[in-house]
Motif scaffolding. Structure first.
Motif, PDB file in Angstrom:
ATOM      1  N   SER A 243       0.845  -1.191   0.000  1.00 24.98           N
ATOM      2  CA  SER A 243       0.000   0.000   0.000  1.00 24.98           C
ATOM      3  C   SER A 243       0.882   1.243   0.000  1.00 24.98           C
ATOM      4  N   ILE A 244       0.685   2.098  -0.998  1.00 22.56           N
ATOM      5  CA  ILE A 244       1.515   3.290  -1.151  1.00 22.56           C
ATOM      6  C   ILE A 244       1.347   4.199   0.060  1.00 22.56           C
ATOM      7  N   GLY A 245       2.468   4.639   0.608  1.00 25.13           N
ATOM      8  CA  GLY A 245       2.452   5.540   1.751  1.00 25.13           C
ATOM      9  C   GLY A 245       2.616   4.843   3.087  1.00 25.13           C
ATOM     10  N   ASN A 246       2.504   3.518   3.106  1.00 25.70           N
ATOM     11  CA  ASN A 246       2.718   2.788   4.356  1.00 25.70           C
ATOM     12  C   ASN A 246       4.160   2.959   4.832  1.00 25.70           C
ATOM     13  N   ALA A 247       4.357   3.021   6.154  1.00 29.72           N
ATOM     14  CA  ALA A 247       5.708   3.023   6.707  1.00 29.72           C
ATOM     15  C   ALA A 247       6.408   1.733   6.287  1.00 29.72           C
ATOM     16  N   PRO A 248       7.741   1.781   6.081  1.00 34.58           N
ATOM     17  CA  PRO A 248       8.439   0.614   5.532  1.00 34.58           C
ATOM     18  C   PRO A 248       8.226  -0.684   6.303  1.00 34.58           C
ATOM     19  N   PHE A 249       8.320  -0.661   7.651  1.00 29.13           N
ATOM     20  CA  PHE A 249       8.124  -1.893   8.408  1.00 29.13           C
ATOM     21  C   PHE A 249       6.719  -2.442   8.195  1.00 29.13           C
ATOM     22  N   GLU A 250       5.743  -1.546   8.173  1.00 34.72           N
ATOM     23  CA  GLU A 250       4.359  -1.962   7.969  1.00 34.72           C
ATOM     24  C   GLU A 250       4.171  -2.526   6.561  1.00 34.72           C
ATOM     25  N   ALA A 251       4.816  -1.907   5.581  1.00 33.56           N
ATOM     26  CA  ALA A 251       4.722  -2.393   4.208  1.00 33.56           C
ATOM     27  C   ALA A 251       5.368  -3.772   4.065  1.00 33.56           C
ATOM     28  N   GLY A 252       6.501  -3.983   4.739  1.00 36.24           N
ATOM     29  CA  GLY A 252       7.133  -5.296   4.707  1.00 36.24           C
ATOM     30  C   GLY A 252       6.274  -6.357   5.366  1.00 36.24           C
ATOM     31  N   LYS A 253       5.642  -5.994   6.466  1.00 26.23           N
ATOM     32  CA  LYS A 253       4.714  -6.902   7.154  1.00 26.23           C
ATOM     33  C   LYS A 253       3.557  -7.265   6.238  1.00 26.23           C
ATOM     34  N   GLU A 254       2.991  -6.258   5.585  1.00 29.90           N
ATOM     35  CA  GLU A 254       1.877  -6.491   4.668  1.00 29.90           C
ATOM     36  C   GLU A 254       2.270  -7.464   3.559  1.00 29.90           C
ATOM     37  N   ALA A 255       3.471  -7.257   2.999  1.00 25.15           N
ATOM     38  CA  ALA A 255       3.934  -8.119   1.914  1.00 25.15           C
ATOM     39  C   ALA A 255       4.110  -9.559   2.376  1.00 25.15           C
ATOM     40  N   MET A 256       4.766  -9.753   3.522  1.00 23.28           N
ATOM     41  CA  MET A 256       4.999 -11.106   4.020  1.00 23.28           C
ATOM     42  C   MET A 256       3.684 -11.826   4.314  1.00 23.28           C
ATOM     43  N   GLU A 257       2.770 -11.148   4.991  1.00 19.10           N
ATOM     44  CA  GLU A 257       1.496 -11.779   5.338  1.00 19.10           C
ATOM     45  C   GLU A 257       0.693 -12.137   4.093  1.00 19.10           C
ATOM     46  N   THR A 258       0.635 -11.221   3.147  1.00 22.33           N
ATOM     47  CA  THR A 258      -0.167 -11.458   1.937  1.00 22.33           C
ATOM     48  C   THR A 258       0.420 -12.572   1.096  1.00 22.33           C
ATOM     49  N   LEU A 259       1.721 -12.520   0.876  1.00 22.84           N
ATOM     50  CA  LEU A 259       2.364 -13.515   0.017  1.00 22.84           C
ATOM     51  C   LEU A 259       2.344 -14.907   0.635  1.00 22.84           C
ATOM     52  N   MET A 260       2.593 -15.009   1.945  1.00 23.62           N
ATOM     53  CA  MET A 260       2.712 -16.320   2.583  1.00 23.62           C
ATOM     54  C   MET A 260       1.370 -16.909   2.992  1.00 23.62           C
ATOM     55  N   GLN A 261       0.318 -16.123   2.894  1.00 25.49           N
ATOM     56  CA  GLN A 261      -1.014 -16.671   3.145  1.00 25.49           C
ATOM     57  C   GLN A 261      -1.741 -17.017   1.852  1.00 25.49           C
ATOM     58  N   GLY A 262      -1.098 -16.730   0.721  1.00 28.33           N
ATOM     59  CA  GLY A 262      -1.706 -17.004  -0.567  1.00 28.33           C
ATOM     60  C   GLY A 262      -1.312 -18.365  -1.092  1.00 28.33           C
ATOM     61  N   THR A 263      -1.811 -18.685  -2.283  1.00 21.51           N
ATOM     62  CA  THR A 263      -1.473 -19.933  -2.960  1.00 21.51           C
ATOM     63  C   THR A 263      -1.245 -19.616  -4.436  1.00 21.51           C
ATOM     64  N   PRO A 264      -0.082 -20.005  -4.975  1.00 17.41           N
ATOM     65  CA  PRO A 264       1.047 -20.639  -4.292  1.00 17.41           C
ATOM     66  C   PRO A 264       1.806 -19.624  -3.436  1.00 17.41           C
ATOM     67  N   LYS A 265       2.726 -20.137  -2.640  1.00 11.04           N
ATOM     68  CA  LYS A 265       3.558 -19.290  -1.792  1.00 11.04           C
ATOM     69  C   LYS A 265       4.945 -19.150  -2.416  1.00 11.04           C
ATOM     70  N   PRO A 266       5.580 -18.012  -2.271  1.00 13.96           N
ATOM     71  CA  PRO A 266       6.961 -17.894  -2.729  1.00 13.96           C
ATOM     72  C   PRO A 266       7.900 -18.691  -1.829  1.00 13.96           C
ATOM     73  N   ASP A 267       9.004 -19.133  -2.384  1.00 15.03           N
ATOM     74  CA  ASP A 267      10.025 -19.748  -1.529  1.00 15.03           C
ATOM     75  C   ASP A 267      11.180 -18.776  -1.272  1.00 15.03           C
ATOM     76  N   ALA A 268      11.086 -17.576  -1.853  1.00 14.99           N
ATOM     77  CA  ALA A 268      12.068 -16.520  -1.585  1.00 14.99           C
ATOM     78  C   ALA A 268      11.443 -15.172  -1.926  1.00 14.99           C
ATOM     79  N   ILE A 269      11.821 -14.142  -1.165  1.00 18.64           N
ATOM     80  CA  ILE A 269      11.310 -12.796  -1.405  1.00 18.64           C
ATOM     81  C   ILE A 269      12.475 -11.811  -1.403  1.00 18.64           C
ATOM     82  N   ILE A 270      12.553 -11.010  -2.453  1.00 13.60           N
ATOM     83  CA  ILE A 270      13.500  -9.901  -2.506  1.00 13.60           C
ATOM     84  C   ILE A 270      12.733  -8.628  -2.159  1.00 13.60           C
TER      85      ILE A 270
END
Length: 347
Positions: A230-257
């Motif tokens: 989400s544009i404008g989110n603080a970096p830690f919050e944006a990283g949290k959002e990315a990890m939660e969204t990606l790892m709760q989806g299907t398929p899941k990534p096995d690595a994130i840059i």
């Protein structure tokens, strides 16, 4: 790697004057002066015409009055995308320390990744007749490009390397950084690799890193996978959002840059709360090698940019261009530095 090839020839015309603007609009120089000093005394229609001429001609009012206008400035202006973040701190310090040893001082402004704010800062700096100007990367507005092309002072672009451009170049290519990160993860056996962009709108250098990552994946027959927080989110919050969204989806990534270490740290903290094993469930990689990267749990694999070297080298090129440091050869315009991959526990 360095190159001392001659710079592209600059426009030789002198600095645009107040009289040039007046001639363009068809009014007196006094009216144009009034536009800057007492705009309330100028009609709205005329203000618009003068403003358009100022922008088109790249005119910058000289704010150094009277006899001071001819004095040689000891100030160097620098525009950085984010002066509150850690990634540019060493560059600013190295630049300032090197300048001050030779009697010059740094004047700093932040664009907050906004081309419009960068243009405003460049225009303001030029109005104070600085000795030189330093800007970040090459993603400028058309107005900034006109201002840079029209000035007769040394201009340095840092944190990037675009040899076809006229300003002195000190930095690296972000595209190469994306390639480096992707090759590292592919070499470790990861195949479902996602790229998380910056939550700060206007971070076009992160897009270059994404493009390098995507090229390596496509060459390996794999599909690039981008996530935009989400544009404008603080970096830690944006990283949290990315990890939660990606790892709760299907398929899941096995690595994130992640586009930077702040985002990656937010992702790692979220992974702990989700009881994920890093790197067993998903490897994590950042960019920047911030001071905390090695202290995270697990410690963060990242790519270390030559932050301090960029600042020191940019200052040397400025000082050489101004004649403050004696040189026997032409000032080296192209200065390419290298980033370093730092592998830690997260990959």
């Amino acid at each position: 790697m360095s190159d001392s090839s001659p710079p592209r020839k600059r426009r030789t015309a002198g600095r645009t004057t107040l009289n040039d603007v007046a001639r363009e609009v068809g009014v007196s120089a006094l009216t144009v002066s009034r536009f800057f000093n007492h705009p309330e005394l100028v009609s709205e229609e005329l203000r618009q015409r003068i403003g358009e001429a100022v922008s088109a001609l790249g005119y910058v009012p000289n704010l150094v009055a009277g006899s001071l206008a001819s004095a040689r400035s000891r100030i160097v202006g620098m525009v950085i995308p984010n002066i509150s973040g850690p990634i540019f701190a060493n560059t600013i310090q190295g630049f300032s320390d090197t300048l001050s040893r030779h009697g010059y001082q740094l004047l700093l402004a932040s664009s907050y990744f906004s081309p419009e704010q960068e243009e405003n800062a460049v225009r303001a700096f030029l109005g104070w007749s600085p000795a030189a100007l330093v800007v970040t990367s090459h993603f400028h507005s058309e107005g900034t490009e006109r201002l840079l092309a029209g000035t007769d002072i040394p201009v340095v672009e840092i944190w990037d390397y675009q040899p076809e451009r006229a300003p002195i170049q000190v930095g690296f290519q972000h595209y190469d950084v994306g390639e480096m990160a992707a090759r590292h993860l592919l070499g470790k056996g990861y195949r479902r690799i996602a790229f998380v962009l910056n939550s700060a709108a206007g971070d076009f250098s992160a897009l270059d890193r994404r493009d390098g990552y995507a090229a390596i994946l496509e060459a390996a027959g794999l599909q690039p996978w981008n996530f935009v927080p989400s544009i404008g989110n603080a970096p830690f919050e944006a990283g949290k959002e990315a990890m939660e969204t990606l790892m709760q989806g299907t398929p899941k990534p096995d690595a994130i840059i992640f586009a930077n270490d702040n985002l990656a740290a937010g992702g790692l903290l979220a992974a702990q709360r989700m009881d994920l094993n890093i790197p067993g469930d998903c490897a994590v990689m950042g960019f920047g090698d911030y001071a905390f990267a090695h202290m995270l749990l697990p410690s963060l694999s990242t790519i270390r940019p030559p932050s301090l070297e960029i600042g020191e080298m940019a200052a040397l090129r400025v000082l050489e261009s101004l004649g403050a440091i004696a040189v026997t050869l032409p000032v080296q315009r192209l200065n390419r530095l290298e980033c370093q991959l730092v592998e830690r526990e997260s990959t």
